[in-house]
Design an enzyme around this catalytic site. Structure first.
Site, short mmCIF file in Angstrom:
data_model
loop_
_atom_site.label_atom_id
_atom_site.label_comp_id
_atom_site.label_asym_id
_atom_site.label_seq_id
_atom_site.Cartn_x
_atom_site.Cartn_y
_atom_site.Cartn_z
CG ASP A 120 -11.20 10.53 -55.80
OD1 ASP A 120 -11.72 10.01 -56.81
OD2 ASP A 120 -10.52 11.56 -55.85
CE1 TYR A 156 -3.53 -5.30 -52.96
CE2 TYR A 156 -5.31 -6.88 -53.00
CZ TYR A 156 -4.78 -5.70 -52.53
OH TYR A 156 -5.48 -4.94 -51.63
CG ASP A 207 -12.53 -4.41 -45.87
OD1 ASP A 207 -12.95 -5.39 -46.53
OD2 ASP A 207 -11.59 -4.47 -45.08
CG ASP A 217 -8.66 -5.68 -50.40
OD1 ASP A 217 -9.57 -6.08 -49.64
OD2 ASP A 217 -7.47 -5.90 -50.18
CE LYS A 223 -7.59 9.81 -58.45
NZ LYS A 223 -8.59 10.76 -57.93
#
Length: 323
Positions: free
Chosen positions: A193, A119, A221, A217, A162
């Site tokens: 994951d 970002y 959600d 982020d 990761k």
């Protein structure tokens, strides 16, 4: 206390006024500074947030934020990303706690690093290829890890990364482990994951989660679905000087102006503002009014109800006035 109020776009203009009314009921002495920012202003004036707006925000103690529409345009600078970065609000804190309308029994908080990762906007753009640079530093990783490790009542820290593929994640992982060991915090680590799977498979096992900007982020959600939806999900953006409080949901242009937006996430964000300001009693009052409103079945369509934003507002204020 001076609170900058930035409703933003879409349903932000519908839910933030409800949160302000709730704050006024429990914090009548506060000063509210209303500032228009966002994509709707950009379309009208060619600027989403002026330098004068930014300076006015800096003069306030904290910020109550609504929602922003951020289109994929090179000429448009995201207001929320700008505020997070320029005011160095490096920790995005997103609590997820079940209520009477939640499909799962969960109670955990995601600590998301807020100023780095993909970002940052460091991109090289050509006609046939775009290179996006992922920035992860020891400094940013350490301070989000420290904030997560100091969460009151922490039981176990889950470090999400990761690192098996990305060297940048390896740095983040290693720094978080160093901080957890230094502060004697029990910890585990999970690949992102596997974390996405486990949040659905067994969400009750998690307590405090720390991760990078992009992963946080996405996972937050997903986590919102566990408690009943984005309309129930508040968040805080916290730095050493400034703090901004906002619902996790976006501007929802598909329902904007219909009077059916769920204001609970904005109201719970106001509750987090009160907690940050050391107003624990007032924060408990707000939580109690939310619990009673939900228990009464005063639910907007996103929660399966038929009530409007104004109905939820009326119920919240009624319970704030009740003994």
């Amino acid at each position: 206390m001076r609170i900058a109020v930035l409703p933003g776009d879409g349903i932000g203009k519908e839910v933030v006024p409800v949160a302000v009314d709730v704050l006024k009921a429990v914090l009548p002495g506060a000063e509210y500074v209303h500032i228009e920012v966002g994509h709707e202003r950009f379309l009208r004036e060619g600027v989403a947030m002026s330098e004068e707006d930014f300076e006015n925000v800096k003069k306030c103690d904290c910020i109550l934020f609504g929602a922003i529409t951020t289109p994929p345009k090179k000429c448009y600078r995201s207001v929320i990303l700008t505020l997070r970065r320029e005011l160095d609000m490096y920790a995005n804190v997103r609590p997820f706690k079940s209520c009477m309308v939640s499909p799962y029994n969960v109670d955990f908080t995601i600590y998301r690093e807020n100023c780095e990762d993909l970002y940052c906007g460091m991109e090289e753009v050509s006609e046939d290829m775009v290179l996006s640079t992922r920035k992860i530093t020891r400094h940013a990783s350490e301070r989000i890890a420290r904030m997560a490790c100091r969460r009151p009542g922490l039981k176990k820290l889950t470090i999400v990364h990761k690192a098996n593929v990305l060297r940048s994640c390896e740095l983040f992982r290693n720094v978080c482990i160093e901080v957890a060991k230094e502060l004697s915090v029990p910890y585990e680590e999970m690949l992102v994951d596997a974390m996405a799977y486990s949040l659905i498979r067994d969400p009750s096992r998690f307590d405090t989660i720390v991760t990078t900007n992009l992963f946080g982020d996405i996972l937050s959600d997903e986590a919102a679905a566990l408690i009943g939806g984005l309309g129930l999900s508040p968040s805080a953006n916290i730095g050493d000087r400034y703090a901004l409080f906002e619902p996790v949901h976006g501007s929802a242009p598909d329902i904007a102006g219909k009077g059916i937006a769920n204001p609970i996430a904005a109201v719970l964000s106001a509750k987090m503002l009160l907690e940050w300001a050391g107003r624990g009693k007032e924060a408990e009052m707000v939580q109690r009014s939310v619990d009673r409103t939900l228990a009464d079945g005063v639910l907007t369509p996103d929660l399966g109800g038929v009530y409007k934003t104004s109905d939820v507002r009326r119920s919240l204020l009624k319970y704030l006035e009740a003994p």
